[in-house]
Design an enzyme around this catalytic site. Structure first.
Site, PDB file in Angstrom:
ATOM      1  N   LYS A  62       0.850  -1.187   0.000  1.00 43.16           N
ATOM      2  CA  LYS A  62       0.000   0.000   0.000  1.00 43.16           C
ATOM      3  C   LYS A  62       0.877   1.224   0.000  1.00 43.16           C
ATOM      4  O   LYS A  62       2.034   1.157   0.434  1.00 43.16           O
ATOM      5  CB  LYS A  62      -0.861   0.010   1.267  1.00 43.16           C
ATOM      6  CG  LYS A  62      -2.072   0.899   1.178  1.00 43.16           C
ATOM      7  CD  LYS A  62      -3.231   0.186   0.503  1.00 43.16           C
ATOM      8  CE  LYS A  62      -4.409   1.086   0.277  1.00 43.16           C
ATOM      9  NZ  LYS A  62      -5.587   0.314  -0.172  1.00 43.16           N
ATOM     10  N   ASP A 109      -7.083   4.535  -4.329  1.00 47.21           N
ATOM     11  CA  ASP A 109      -7.712   4.402  -3.010  1.00 47.21           C
ATOM     12  C   ASP A 109      -8.300   5.794  -2.743  1.00 47.21           C
ATOM     13  O   ASP A 109      -8.557   6.543  -3.707  1.00 47.21           O
ATOM     14  CB  ASP A 109      -6.671   3.987  -1.941  1.00 47.21           C
ATOM     15  CG  ASP A 109      -7.313   3.523  -0.629  1.00 47.21           C
ATOM     16  OD1 ASP A 109      -7.745   2.364  -0.563  1.00 47.21           O
ATOM     17  OD2 ASP A 109      -7.414   4.323   0.311  1.00 47.21           O
TER      18      ASP A 109
HETATM   19  P1  NDP Z   1     -12.926   8.102  -2.504  1.00 46.27           P
HETATM   20  O1  NDP Z   1     -11.855   9.090  -2.331  1.00 46.27           O
HETATM   21  O2  NDP Z   1     -13.531   7.883  -3.839  1.00 46.27           O
HETATM   22  O3  NDP Z   1     -14.131   8.417  -1.496  1.00 46.27           O
HETATM   23  C1  NDP Z   1     -13.930   8.482  -0.139  1.00 46.27           C
HETATM   24  C2  NDP Z   1     -15.232   8.832   0.539  1.00 46.27           C
HETATM   25  O4  NDP Z   1     -15.081   8.697   1.943  1.00 46.27           O
HETATM   26  C3  NDP Z   1     -15.642  10.272   0.307  1.00 46.27           C
HETATM   27  O5  NDP Z   1     -17.039  10.381   0.346  1.00 46.27           O
HETATM   28  C4  NDP Z   1     -14.980  10.983   1.483  1.00 46.27           C
HETATM   29  O6  NDP Z   1     -15.598  12.212   1.831  1.00 46.27           O
HETATM   30  C5  NDP Z   1     -15.173   9.975   2.585  1.00 46.27           C
HETATM   31  N1  NDP Z   1     -14.087  10.129   3.554  1.00 46.27           N
HETATM   32  C6  NDP Z   1     -12.763   9.934   3.341  1.00 46.27           C
HETATM   33  N2  NDP Z   1     -12.048  10.204   4.426  1.00 46.27           N
HETATM   34  C7  NDP Z   1     -12.930  10.592   5.334  1.00 46.27           C
HETATM   35  C8  NDP Z   1     -12.812  10.995   6.675  1.00 46.27           C
HETATM   36  N3  NDP Z   1     -11.614  11.078   7.296  1.00 46.27           N
HETATM   37  N4  NDP Z   1     -13.962  11.317   7.349  1.00 46.27           N
HETATM   38  C9  NDP Z   1     -15.167  11.223   6.726  1.00 46.27           C
HETATM   39  N5  NDP Z   1     -15.338  10.841   5.452  1.00 46.27           N
HETATM   40  C10 NDP Z   1     -14.238  10.538   4.781  1.00 46.27           C
HETATM   41  O7  NDP Z   1     -12.317   6.733  -1.917  1.00 46.27           O
HETATM   42  P2  NDP Z   1     -12.825   5.232  -2.147  1.00 46.27           P
HETATM   43  O8  NDP Z   1     -14.301   5.201  -2.307  1.00 46.27           O
HETATM   44  O9  NDP Z   1     -11.967   4.641  -3.178  1.00 46.27           O
HETATM   45  O10 NDP Z   1     -12.408   4.570  -0.764  1.00 46.27           O
HETATM   46  C11 NDP Z   1     -13.307   4.471   0.348  1.00 46.27           C
HETATM   47  C12 NDP Z   1     -12.840   3.377   1.294  1.00 46.27           C
HETATM   48  O11 NDP Z   1     -12.838   2.132   0.603  1.00 46.27           O
HETATM   49  C13 NDP Z   1     -11.417   3.523   1.847  1.00 46.27           C
HETATM   50  O12 NDP Z   1     -11.384   2.978   3.154  1.00 46.27           O
HETATM   51  C14 NDP Z   1     -10.584   2.645   0.926  1.00 46.27           C
HETATM   52  O13 NDP Z   1      -9.402   2.194   1.545  1.00 46.27           O
HETATM   53  C15 NDP Z   1     -11.557   1.501   0.703  1.00 46.27           C
HETATM   54  N6  NDP Z   1     -11.340   0.674  -0.475  1.00 46.27           N
HETATM   55  C16 NDP Z   1     -11.253   1.229  -1.713  1.00 46.27           C
HETATM   56  C17 NDP Z   1     -11.096   0.423  -2.830  1.00 46.27           C
HETATM   57  C18 NDP Z   1     -11.069   0.973  -4.203  1.00 46.27           C
HETATM   58  O14 NDP Z   1     -10.999   0.166  -5.144  1.00 46.27           O
HETATM   59  N7  NDP Z   1     -11.126   2.261  -4.409  1.00 46.27           N
HETATM   60  C19 NDP Z   1     -10.956  -1.030  -2.687  1.00 46.27           C
HETATM   61  C20 NDP Z   1     -11.160  -1.524  -1.342  1.00 46.27           C
HETATM   62  C21 NDP Z   1     -11.328  -0.680  -0.288  1.00 46.27           C
HETATM   63  P3  NDP Z   1     -14.893  13.590   1.390  1.00 46.27           P
HETATM   64  O15 NDP Z   1     -15.011  13.638  -0.086  1.00 46.27           O
HETATM   65  O16 NDP Z   1     -15.676  14.622   2.100  1.00 46.27           O
HETATM   66  O17 NDP Z   1     -13.469  13.495   1.866  1.00 46.27           O
HETATM   67  O1  2IT Z   2      -7.983  -1.352  -0.517  1.00 51.30           O
HETATM   68  C1  2IT Z   2      -7.957  -1.858  -1.656  1.00 51.30           C
HETATM   69  O2  2IT Z   2      -8.124  -3.062  -1.837  1.00 51.30           O
HETATM   70  C2  2IT Z   2      -7.753  -0.960  -2.800  1.00 51.30           C
HETATM   71  N1  2IT Z   2      -7.656   0.251  -2.632  1.00 51.30           N
HETATM   72  C3  2IT Z   2      -7.627  -1.531  -4.186  1.00 51.30           C
HETATM   73  C4  2IT Z   2      -6.235  -2.026  -4.442  1.00 51.30           C
HETATM   74  C5  2IT Z   2      -5.945  -2.459  -5.851  1.00 51.30           C
HETATM   75  O3  2IT Z   2      -4.772  -2.782  -6.093  1.00 51.30           O
HETATM   76  O4  2IT Z   2      -6.836  -2.518  -6.698  1.00 51.30           O
END
Ligand code: NDP
Ligand code: 2IT
Length: 447
Positions: free
Chosen positions: A127, A167
């Protein structure tokens, strides 16, 4: 609770990684479930597999200097933690958020190792990220930042070495800037060095949707194992980013109604079900705040800057924002309001005390390393397509994703039963993921 040996081991991890609270939390949560594994497989303790698994193979920390639009010099700190490569090249996303520090990147990398093992794909765990805040930054500033970051990071990457993706704060736009700079520096069109690419330039169909869709598929399997389904349920989701948007879309396609979602400014309640096209327009295209969704959707929809999205009654809750966003009081409110299933779209969104509340109330609980593995699994499918210079249809890719999620659910379910904890997906995911990594490490010698 940890037994004596594991407690000593955990104390050592804390001592060696001072101040990294989230990393300690992630390690503790895994160690809590490994007692019976060590009892059954004494060779794992003899070979110190747990101690090895808790120590990243390599950690890179570097300066990212860049110039903002006013000409001022800015300096950020970036990280890449290459945690474990027993099963394949390091694989895991990059996060851009001001809260990023080594403890966050290490917790995410640690979780990623077991998550990636659960997918059954040939990927190790890693990561990265930076304490860069993309909010309010221009397109040009984002691009300069990505180029500067990759100017250092490129030397640590490679399609057989380390393969980042997105992420929080890193989507297709940022992946484009990063990949473009990698291509310039190396003079190679090495598509498989990064995933989450645009579908015009080597990206795979369904990767964008995969994490959210995968969470919905996982919930459907969780409910099915209790002779229920999503159809007709009321659901709530936190966040409104990549994971949240596509979880909402798929839950609703499967007949559920998502009545609330959020961002860091507050949450909206939409009793008729979230309008995904509008949400995507406001959040993904225009990058505005969630109150704009409520404003445009009409008078039936409310926005609250205070309180919690978890106060909204639901049958199924899906935290899809960030770590430690669902506390024990939120869990208690969900249980009180009739919630019977929770699946984590985010990584470690539920605090340990929150998890305990769900467990004691008999709530079906799908931990992130199982429920959100669809994203990284589809990244591995993207690598597979890149390696064979092929691209698959949306339908085929989605079918693969569904099969992978159903397979992870089955594996967690069966492993939990085998280890005397029927229905406990935390035990199932940790034990099954750990065993896959541990067996590979034993086979590869003293690594
Ligand atoms: P994005 O940046 O697309 O969206 C993040 C969302 O979470 C936004 O709505 C953001 O609000 C909110 N958020 C982030 N940080 C905070 C915080 N400190 N307090 C409150 N709200 C917060 O990210 P993703 O959707 O890609 O990721 C979301 C979660 O999913 C993370 O935990 C990530 O690690 C996990 N994840 C992502 C994957 C992926 O493929 N993208 C795969 C597996 C897990 P705001 O815009 O106001 O900051
Ligand atoms: O938390 C996660 O699994 C991710 N942000 C996706 C990682 C990836 O390599 O697609």
């Amino acid at each position: 609770m940890l037994d004596e040996k594991l407690e000593a081991l955990f104390d050592e991890v804390v001592k060696r990684n001072l101040g990294e609270a989230e990393f300690h939390q992630a390690v503790h949560e895994v160690l809590e479930t490994l007692g019976p594994v060590l009892a059954k497989h004494p060779e794992l303790a003899e070979q110190k597999i747990i101690q090895r698994v808790c120590e990243p193979e390599r950690q890179v920390i570097f300066r990212v200097p860049w110039q903002d639009d006013s000409g001022e010099v800015q300096i950020n700190r970036a990280f890449r933690v290459e945690f474990n490569s027993a099963l394949g090249p390091y694989k895991g996303g990059l996060r851009f958020h001001p809260s990023v520090y080594l403890g966050i990147v290490k917790f995410l990398g640690f979780e990623q190792v077991f998550k990636n093992a659960l997918t059954g794909m040939p990927i190790g765990g890693g990561k990265g990220g930076a304490d860069f805040d993309p909010k309010g930054r221009s397109e040009a500033e984002i691009m300069r930042f990505c180029q500067s970051l990759m100017t250092e990071l490129y030397r640590h990457l490679g399609e057989y070495t380390d393969v980042p993706a997105g992420d929080i704060g890193v989507g297709t736009r940022e992946i484009g800037g990063l990949f473009g700079q990698y291509k310039r520096i190396t003079n190679r069109y090495e598509s498989g060095v990064i995933t989450g690419k645009g579908t015009d330039w080597g990206g795979a169909l369904v990767r964008k949707e995969a994490t959210g869709y995968g969470v919905a598929f996982f919930v459907e399997e969780m409910l099915r194992s209790r002779s229920r389904c999503l159809d007709g349920t009321t659901c709530t989701v936190s966040g409104s980013g990549n994971v949240a948007i596509y979880a909402i879309e798929k839950v609703q396609a499967l007949g559920g109604r998502v009545v609330a979602c959020s961002d860091s400014s507050g949450y909206v309640v939409d009793p008729n079900g979230i309008d995904v096209d509008l949400l995507r327009q406001v959040k993904e295209v225009e990058r505005r705040r969630i109150d704009v969704y409520a404003e445009r959707r009409g008078p039936l929809v409310s926005f609250s800057a205070d309180g919690s999205v978890w106060d909204v009654p639901c049958d199924v809750a899906m935290p899809c924002a960030t770590q430690n966003e669902l506390h024990s009081r939120d869990a208690a409110a969900l249980v009180r309001n009739g919630c019977t299933a929770v699946a984590e779209g985010a990584n470690m969104p539920t605090t340990p005390r929150g998890v305990r509340v769900f467990r004691e109330a008999g709530v079906s609980f799908g931990p992130g390393k199982a429920a959100n593995a669809g994203g990284v699994a589809t990244s591995a499918l993207e690598m597979q397509q890149n390696a064979s210079r092929d691209s698959w249809t949306f339908e085929h890719s989605e079918q693969r994703l569904y099969e992978i999620m159903a397979g992870i659910h089955r594996l967690c379910h069966e492993t939990a039963e085998e280890y005397g904890a029927p229905g406990d997906y935390v035990v199932g995911a940790n034990v099954a993921g750990f065993l896959r990594v541990a067996r590979a490490m034993l086979a590869l010698g003293l690594v």
